[in-house]
Design a protein around this motif. Structure first.
Motif, mmCIF file in Angstrom:
data_model
loop_
_atom_site.group_PDB
_atom_site.id
_atom_site.type_symbol
_atom_site.label_atom_id
_atom_site.label_comp_id
_atom_site.label_asym_id
_atom_site.label_seq_id
_atom_site.Cartn_x
_atom_site.Cartn_y
_atom_site.Cartn_z
ATOM 1 N N GLN A 24 0.952 -1.412 -0.590
ATOM 2 C CA GLN A 24 -0.276 0.445 0.183
ATOM 3 C C GLN A 24 0.950 1.298 0.084
ATOM 4 O O GLN A 24 2.090 1.681 0.965
ATOM 5 C CB GLN A 24 -0.868 -0.208 0.922
ATOM 6 C CG GLN A 24 -1.357 1.161 1.425
ATOM 7 C CD GLN A 24 -2.955 1.069 -0.150
ATOM 8 O OE1 GLN A 24 -3.206 0.460 -0.293
ATOM 9 N NE2 GLN A 24 -3.405 2.820 -0.208
ATOM 10 N N ASN A 31 -10.769 5.165 -1.845
ATOM 11 C CA ASN A 31 -12.408 5.338 -1.360
ATOM 12 C C ASN A 31 -12.095 4.699 0.313
ATOM 13 O O ASN A 31 -11.531 3.530 0.515
ATOM 14 C CB ASN A 31 -12.760 4.044 -2.019
ATOM 15 C CG ASN A 31 -14.324 4.907 -1.627
ATOM 16 O OD1 ASN A 31 -15.034 5.761 -0.820
ATOM 17 N ND2 ASN A 31 -15.324 3.909 -1.735
ATOM 18 N N ASN A 32 -12.080 5.526 1.272
ATOM 19 C CA ASN A 32 -11.993 4.657 2.691
ATOM 20 C C ASN A 32 -10.627 4.456 2.866
ATOM 21 O O ASN A 32 -10.425 4.192 3.686
ATOM 22 C CB ASN A 32 -12.909 3.550 2.762
ATOM 23 C CG ASN A 32 -15.228 3.594 3.304
ATOM 24 O OD1 ASN A 32 -14.839 4.723 3.494
ATOM 25 N ND2 ASN A 32 -15.053 2.511 1.856
ATOM 26 N N ARG A 33 -9.744 5.378 2.489
ATOM 27 C CA ARG A 33 -8.361 4.909 2.532
ATOM 28 C C ARG A 33 -7.673 6.381 2.329
ATOM 29 O O ARG A 33 -7.719 6.703 1.864
ATOM 30 C CB ARG A 33 -7.855 3.772 2.314
ATOM 31 C CG ARG A 33 -6.575 3.365 2.026
ATOM 32 C CD ARG A 33 -5.740 2.366 1.326
ATOM 33 N NE ARG A 33 -6.319 0.414 1.870
ATOM 34 C CZ ARG A 33 -6.004 0.403 2.456
ATOM 35 N NH1 ARG A 33 -5.266 0.825 3.459
ATOM 36 N NH2 ARG A 33 -6.633 -1.000 2.957
ATOM 37 N N THR A 38 -7.617 3.890 7.044
ATOM 38 C CA THR A 38 -8.371 3.301 6.987
ATOM 39 C C THR A 38 -10.462 3.184 7.484
ATOM 40 O O THR A 38 -9.693 4.181 9.103
ATOM 41 C CB THR A 38 -9.309 1.382 6.561
ATOM 42 O OG1 THR A 38 -9.369 1.170 7.816
ATOM 43 C CG2 THR A 38 -7.903 1.495 6.302
ATOM 44 N N ASN A 39 -11.555 3.618 6.853
ATOM 45 C CA ASN A 39 -12.256 4.442 7.759
ATOM 46 C C ASN A 39 -12.742 3.192 8.917
ATOM 47 O O ASN A 39 -13.617 3.422 9.691
ATOM 48 C CB ASN A 39 -13.122 4.822 7.061
ATOM 49 C CG ASN A 39 -13.502 2.816 6.275
ATOM 50 O OD1 ASN A 39 -13.442 2.045 6.332
ATOM 51 N ND2 ASN A 39 -15.694 3.017 6.152
ATOM 52 N N GLU A 40 -12.168 2.490 9.117
ATOM 53 C CA GLU A 40 -12.346 0.969 9.971
ATOM 54 C C GLU A 40 -11.179 1.079 11.357
ATOM 55 O O GLU A 40 -11.552 0.784 12.322
ATOM 56 C CB GLU A 40 -12.541 0.117 10.150
ATOM 57 C CG GLU A 40 -13.238 -0.580 8.623
ATOM 58 C CD GLU A 40 -13.746 -2.044 8.029
ATOM 59 O OE1 GLU A 40 -12.404 -2.266 8.115
ATOM 60 O OE2 GLU A 40 -14.793 -2.111 7.367
ATOM 61 N N THR A 95 -13.064 4.975 16.188
ATOM 62 C CA THR A 95 -13.355 5.610 14.398
ATOM 63 C C THR A 95 -12.919 6.478 14.176
ATOM 64 O O THR A 95 -13.636 7.864 14.032
ATOM 65 C CB THR A 95 -14.414 4.537 13.300
ATOM 66 O OG1 THR A 95 -15.447 5.160 13.584
ATOM 67 C CG2 THR A 95 -14.205 3.563 13.695
ATOM 68 N N TRP A 185 -16.083 10.610 6.112
ATOM 69 C CA TRP A 185 -15.859 8.979 6.270
ATOM 70 C C TRP A 185 -17.697 9.012 7.275
ATOM 71 O O TRP A 185 -17.454 9.425 8.449
ATOM 72 C CB TRP A 185 -15.055 8.208 6.504
ATOM 73 C CG TRP A 185 -13.982 8.058 5.731
ATOM 74 C CD1 TRP A 185 -13.803 8.015 4.381
ATOM 75 C CD2 TRP A 185 -12.506 7.480 6.461
ATOM 76 N NE1 TRP A 185 -12.590 8.223 4.157
ATOM 77 C CE2 TRP A 185 -11.806 7.862 4.652
ATOM 78 C CE3 TRP A 185 -11.785 7.269 7.523
ATOM 79 C CZ2 TRP A 185 -9.934 7.627 5.341
ATOM 80 C CZ3 TRP A 185 -10.631 7.361 7.916
ATOM 81 C CH2 TRP A 185 -9.599 7.277 6.437
#
Length: 189
Positions: A24, A31-33, A38-40, A95, A185
């Motif tokens: 990475q 998206n979401n990163r 990340t969004n999690e 988060t 997010w």
């Protein structure tokens, strides 16, 4: 029996060597990163995610902080990279909800960064809406979960002191610089 074990080891070795390991990009916005974030990811995981960087968590008692859920990420050399806002204050399992992108090395696949211009936004993304605030035009791009502020000093005179005039995509000069770049997010809870 030994031949079967040897065959299994050779096949396993070949399969593993043929798999391409993708790393990475630590500065890619998708998206979401954002890089490795990340969004999690929970607030309590940030230390392990940014092991080579410094993390500054603003406390509610800090007279200069607007909220107790703001987290600043700095390189070890001192350059500010990101400002994160946790979804819930003082909750290590929360988060991240908002990210202000400070460092221009963070880029979308099309090259959009905090140092880009309005032309870069317009040429690569569909603008969802534009809000006219007191000092900025805020441009929303839902496809990348982003919004951008452009200083109204860069807009035509009629917009600079008025908030009730609708700003159209054609009213912003292509050379207008991005003042602030945020990612928001949605809740994944």
């Amino acid at each position: 029996m030994n031949i079967r074990i040897l065959q299994t080891l050779v096949i396993t070795s070949l399969v593993l060597s043929c798999q391409k390991e993708t790393k990475q990009d630590p500065f890619e916005i998708s998206n979401n990163r954002i890089g490795l974030l990340t969004n999690e990811i929970q607030v309590k995981q940030l230390d392990s995610l940014f092991t080579n960087d410094s993390i500054v968590k603003k406390s509610i008692g800090n007279q200069f902080s607007t909220s107790g859920n703001e987290i600043e990420i700095y390189e070890k050399g001192g350059a500010k990279l990101l400002v994160l806002e946790a979804r819930k204050e003082l909750d290590p399992t929360a988060t991240i909800e908002n990210i202000q992108v400070i460092d221009s090395r963070y880029k979308t696949p099309s090259g959009l960064s905090a140092k880009s211009t309005y032309k870069d936004i317009k040429d690569h993304y569909s603008i969802t809406k534009i809000n006219n605030t007191l000092s900025t035009a805020v441009i929303f791009v839902d496809s990348i979960q982003a919004y951008f502020a452009i200083d109204k000093k860069e807009l035509p005179q009629k917009f600079q002191s008025a908030t009730d005039i609708k700003i159209e995509t054609t009213d912003i000069p292509e050379t207008a610089k991005i003042k602030h770049f945020w990612i928001r997010w949605d809740s994944n809870e």
